[in-house]
Design a protein around this motif. Structure first.
Motif, PDB file in Angstrom:
ATOM      1  N   ILE A 117       0.858  -1.176   0.000  1.00 49.88           N
ATOM      2  CA  ILE A 117       0.000   0.000   0.000  1.00 49.88           C
ATOM      3  C   ILE A 117       0.899   1.231   0.000  1.00 49.88           C
ATOM      4  CG2 ILE A 117      -1.921   1.156   1.134  1.00 49.88           C
ATOM      5  CD1 ILE A 117      -2.458  -1.747   0.134  1.00 49.88           C
ATOM      6  N   LYS A 118       0.660   2.126  -0.942  1.00 50.72           N
ATOM      7  CA  LYS A 118       1.555   3.258  -1.172  1.00 50.72           C
ATOM      8  C   LYS A 118       0.812   4.574  -1.052  1.00 50.72           C
ATOM      9  CE  LYS A 118       4.747   4.975  -4.752  1.00 50.72           C
ATOM     10  NZ  LYS A 118       5.282   4.669  -6.106  1.00 50.72           N
ATOM     11  N   VAL A 119       1.400   5.519  -0.318  1.00 48.29           N
ATOM     12  CA  VAL A 119       0.882   6.881  -0.276  1.00 48.29           C
ATOM     13  C   VAL A 119       1.860   7.763  -1.045  1.00 48.29           C
ATOM     14  CG1 VAL A 119       2.000   7.350   1.961  1.00 48.29           C
ATOM     15  CG2 VAL A 119       0.130   8.811   1.173  1.00 48.29           C
ATOM     16  N   THR A 120       1.312   8.593  -1.908  1.00 49.04           N
ATOM     17  CA  THR A 120       2.120   9.534  -2.684  1.00 49.04           C
ATOM     18  C   THR A 120       1.740  10.944  -2.273  1.00 49.04           C
ATOM     19  OG1 THR A 120       2.227   7.999  -4.541  1.00 49.04           O
ATOM     20  CG2 THR A 120       2.777  10.310  -4.985  1.00 49.04           C
ATOM     21  N   GLY A 121       2.733  11.697  -1.848  1.00 49.23           N
ATOM     22  CA  GLY A 121       2.491  13.066  -1.400  1.00 49.23           C
ATOM     23  C   GLY A 121       3.022  14.086  -2.368  1.00 49.23           C
ATOM     24  N   LEU A 122       2.995  15.334  -1.970  1.00 53.89           N
ATOM     25  CA  LEU A 122       3.518  16.408  -2.794  1.00 53.89           C
ATOM     26  C   LEU A 122       5.030  16.323  -2.865  1.00 53.89           C
ATOM     27  CD1 LEU A 122       1.267  19.420  -1.721  1.00 53.89           C
ATOM     28  CD2 LEU A 122       0.950  17.793  -3.589  1.00 53.89           C
ATOM     29  N   GLY A 123       5.557  16.850  -3.952  1.00 58.27           N
ATOM     30  CA  GLY A 123       6.984  16.752  -4.159  1.00 58.27           C
ATOM     31  C   GLY A 123       7.420  15.379  -4.605  1.00 58.27           C
ATOM     32  N   GLY A 124       6.435  14.516  -4.951  1.00 58.92           N
ATOM     33  CA  GLY A 124       6.750  13.175  -5.411  1.00 58.92           C
ATOM     34  C   GLY A 124       7.233  12.231  -4.340  1.00 58.92           C
ATOM     35  N   LYS A 125       7.093  12.620  -3.087  1.00 63.22           N
ATOM     36  CA  LYS A 125       7.568  11.779  -1.998  1.00 63.22           C
ATOM     37  C   LYS A 125       6.540  10.697  -1.663  1.00 63.22           C
ATOM     38  CE  LYS A 125      10.615  15.286  -0.046  1.00 63.22           C
ATOM     39  NZ  LYS A 125      11.023  16.016   1.177  1.00 63.22           N
ATOM     40  N   THR A 126       7.031   9.511  -1.282  1.00 62.94           N
ATOM     41  CA  THR A 126       6.154   8.359  -1.061  1.00 62.94           C
ATOM     42  C   THR A 126       6.524   7.605   0.213  1.00 62.94           C
ATOM     43  OG1 THR A 126       7.541   6.844  -2.325  1.00 62.94           O
ATOM     44  CG2 THR A 126       5.857   8.056  -3.553  1.00 62.94           C
ATOM     45  N   ALA A 127       5.604   6.757   0.640  1.00 59.89           N
ATOM     46  CA  ALA A 127       5.849   5.817   1.732  1.00 59.89           C
ATOM     47  C   ALA A 127       4.976   4.592   1.486  1.00 59.89           C
ATOM     48  CB  ALA A 127       5.518   6.442   3.086  1.00 59.89           C
ATOM     49  N   THR A 128       5.400   3.444   2.004  1.00 58.78           N
ATOM     50  CA  THR A 128       4.644   2.209   1.776  1.00 58.78           C
ATOM     51  C   THR A 128       4.495   1.406   3.059  1.00 58.78           C
ATOM     52  OG1 THR A 128       6.624   0.939   1.208  1.00 58.78           O
ATOM     53  CG2 THR A 128       5.453   2.026  -0.610  1.00 58.78           C
ATOM     54  N   LYS A 129       3.468   0.575   3.070  1.00 61.52           N
ATOM     55  CA  LYS A 129       3.239  -0.417   4.123  1.00 61.52           C
ATOM     56  C   LYS A 129       2.798  -1.707   3.441  1.00 61.52           C
ATOM     57  CE  LYS A 129       3.645   1.945   8.081  1.00 61.52           C
ATOM     58  NZ  LYS A 129       4.561   1.600   9.185  1.00 61.52           N
ATOM     59  N   THR A 130       3.025  -2.835   4.113  1.00 65.68           N
ATOM     60  CA  THR A 130       2.588  -4.123   3.590  1.00 65.68           C
ATOM     61  C   THR A 130       1.345  -4.588   4.339  1.00 65.68           C
ATOM     62  OG1 THR A 130       4.838  -4.762   2.982  1.00 65.68           O
ATOM     63  CG2 THR A 130       3.217  -6.532   3.194  1.00 65.68           C
ATOM     64  N   LEU A 131       0.335  -4.969   3.577  1.00 63.28           N
ATOM     65  CA  LEU A 131      -0.891  -5.550   4.129  1.00 63.28           C
ATOM     66  C   LEU A 131      -0.909  -7.030   3.776  1.00 63.28           C
ATOM     67  CD1 LEU A 131      -3.675  -5.206   5.505  1.00 63.28           C
ATOM     68  CD2 LEU A 131      -4.619  -4.699   3.238  1.00 63.28           C
ATOM     69  N   HIS A 132      -0.895  -7.883   4.793  1.00 61.49           N
ATOM     70  CA  HIS A 132      -0.883  -9.330   4.590  1.00 61.49           C
ATOM     71  C   HIS A 132      -2.330  -9.810   4.496  1.00 61.49           C
ATOM     72  CE1 HIS A 132       3.370  -9.116   5.651  1.00 61.49           C
ATOM     73  NE2 HIS A 132       3.011  -8.380   6.692  1.00 61.49           N
ATOM     74  N   TYR A 133      -2.713 -10.298   3.335  1.00 64.20           N
ATOM     75  CA  TYR A 133      -4.120 -10.592   3.041  1.00 64.20           C
ATOM     76  C   TYR A 133      -4.328 -12.087   2.847  1.00 64.20           C
ATOM     77  CZ  TYR A 133      -8.654 -10.337   0.650  1.00 64.20           C
ATOM     78  OH  TYR A 133      -9.970 -10.495   0.289  1.00 64.20           O
ATOM     79  N   ALA A 134      -5.417 -12.602   3.423  1.00 64.50           N
ATOM     80  CA  ALA A 134      -5.780 -14.016   3.283  1.00 64.50           C
ATOM     81  C   ALA A 134      -7.230 -14.108   2.831  1.00 64.50           C
ATOM     82  CB  ALA A 134      -5.586 -14.752   4.596  1.00 64.50           C
ATOM     83  N   ALA A 135      -7.468 -14.882   1.789  1.00 64.37           N
ATOM     84  CA  ALA A 135      -8.814 -15.022   1.230  1.00 64.37           C
ATOM     85  C   ALA A 135      -9.295 -16.462   1.355  1.00 64.37           C
ATOM     86  CB  ALA A 135      -8.836 -14.592  -0.235  1.00 64.37           C
TER      87      ALA A 135
END
Length: 465
Positions: A117-135
């Protein structure tokens, strides 16, 4: 002229040099560009479960921010999936605005995937987190099914009004409050183990509500290895205040000798039901001649006589045997003040060779009985729903067969609608503890993350009209 031309070139070079110097110092850069920090991204849970074809699967709350920027300018999306056949980036939907968003995943096949999961902010800066999903796989009646997460071993449930129910677990002593209309985690939990003086599981299997008191009973039987575990010989009460999401529970009374009293009562009456043999050392409870309690409800119009419903034994202990209920006529005083139990005449019910997995009534004394095998912990044997009027000698009426093609065993009915109304529906809950939900051979009770554990709650029509 040459002199003037040289002067202009010198001035131009000096100006350029000054600009470069200022740029190097960052003095002529736009003030806001340097003030954008790296975005922050947090998830309310790092583990999430879903089901193929589900309605209203659990969601994750997403919180984002970036210094120097309005949170509404940030974008959130899935940027990668480790197994897109389970759920790809395009199967992740993010709703909401500002600093608070909500993330939902649509499953395609059973299994696991890690979603970035990625968030993109101003100035092109980003951060990510991992979501562990089970179906988990698709089930019948998917539109009428919700998933109660945090536990896979639901064993009893009591309605507390406002669309909420308290659900017990036979693998722990935790009581969980759920929104009946939504899939997801409990909104509150309670564990009275320390107050009850127990250190192991009570194996809670039955519950009944009278006014603002909920009675809870353990299975009273040996464990799966045939060993006596005293904590299972526990009956206790909780006092309810509030309702719905505001429900609160407080421990009231308890009693730890009901098993002993039942064995003594049966022995005094000729060992008719084999309780002594069923509780003997080495005797596994889930046998046709075993000893295992799974149902608890009160007699018609009574606040003192409780019906103890048995999963085992059948009477007689053979194919086609009848289900057994033993009334305790002073149950309120037994649990409330430790009075010696007084037993009424045993009731035998013809449930087509099945035994009692739960029993519940409404204010009009209309009963529903969840009937299942004395043996099965899954859906390898039939399950059915019967209605009854609570009167000894009156025959229960089969209302419906419960589906057995999906994982889990039917363990609880939350409440009873007006059974005279055409199209009346009741909500039933499964114990999925022994189910391989995600196709990797792991039983749900052994999953390492509680967010992946779940039981099914499904509405079925109990009066087709």
């Amino acid at each position: 002229m040459p002199h003037h031309s040289s002067l202009r070139r010198a001035r131009t070079l000096a100006a350029a040099s000054g600009v470069l110097t200022l740029a190097a110092l960052g003095l002529n850069a736009p003030a806001h560009a340097a003030s954008y920090g790296t975005p922050t991204l947090s998830l309310s849970a790092s583990y999430l479960t879903g089901a193929v074809g589900a309605t209203g699967d659990p969601v994750v709350d997403v919180t984002v921010a970036q210094s120097g920027a309005d949170a509404s300018a940030l974008t959130v999306a899935a940027s990668a999936s480790s197994k897109s056949s389970v759920a790809g980036t395009g199967d992740v939907a993010v709703t909401g605005s500002g600093g608070s968003r909500q993330l939902a995943v649509t499953a395609h096949t059973r299994g696991y995937t890690d979603l970035t999961i990625k968030v993109t902010g101003l100035g092109g800066k980003t951060a990510t987190k991992t979501l562990h999903y089970a179906a988990s796989a698709a089930v019948q009646n998917a539109a009428d099914t919700r998933y109660l997460t945090g536990s896979s071993d639901a064993s009893a449930a009591v309605d507390v009004g406002g669309g909420y129910t308290v659900v017990a677990d036979d693998e722990s002593n935790t009581l969980r409050l759920y929104d009946r209309s939504a899939s997801g985690a409990p909104v509150k939990t309670w564990d009275f183990s320390s107050q009850l003086g127990v250190s192991k599981e009570i194996d809670i299997e039955g519950a009944a509500r009278v006014g603002n008191t909920i009675y809870w009973t353990g299975s009273l039987g040996n464990n799966k290895d045939g060993a006596y575990k005293p904590d299972r010989n526990t009956v206790f009460t909780t006092t309810v205040t509030g309702s719905g999401a505001s429900t609160q529970l407080a421990l009231a009374g308890s009693y730890k000798k009901l098993r002993d009293s039942l064995v003594a009562w049966d022995h005094a009456n000729g060992d008719r039901f084999g309780f002594a043999a069923g509780t003997a050392d080495g005797q596994v409870p889930k046998q046709i001649d075993g000893f295992n309690v799974e149902g608890l409800e009160f007699a018609p119009g009574s606040t003192s006589t409780a019906y103890i419903g048995f999963r085992a034994p059948l009477v007689p202990p053979a194919g086609g045997g009848k289900a057994l209920i033993v009334p305790v006529t002073n149950f309120d005083k037994v649990v409330g003040s430790g009075a010696k139990p007084v037993f009424g005449s045993a009731i035998q019910l013809d449930l087509g060779g099945l035994s009692i997995r739960d029993i519940r009534k409404n204010a009009a004394d209309q009963y529903l009985i969840v009937a299942g095998s004395w043996a099965a912990d899954d859906n390898s044997d039939p399950y059915a729903v019967y209605s009854w009027d609570g009167v000894a000698g009156h025959t229960p009426v089969k209302r419906a067969d419960l589906p057995t093609s999906d994982p889990g065993g039917w363990e609880a009915v939350v409440d009873v609608p007006d059974l005279s109304q055409a199209g009346a529906k009741a909500q039933f809950i499964t114990d999925d503890g022994s189910a391989d939900l995600y196709g990797d051979g792991t039983e749900a009770k052994d999953l390492t993350h509680p967010e992946w554990k779940k039981s099914r709650a499904t509405w079925f029509t109990v009066n087709a009209g």
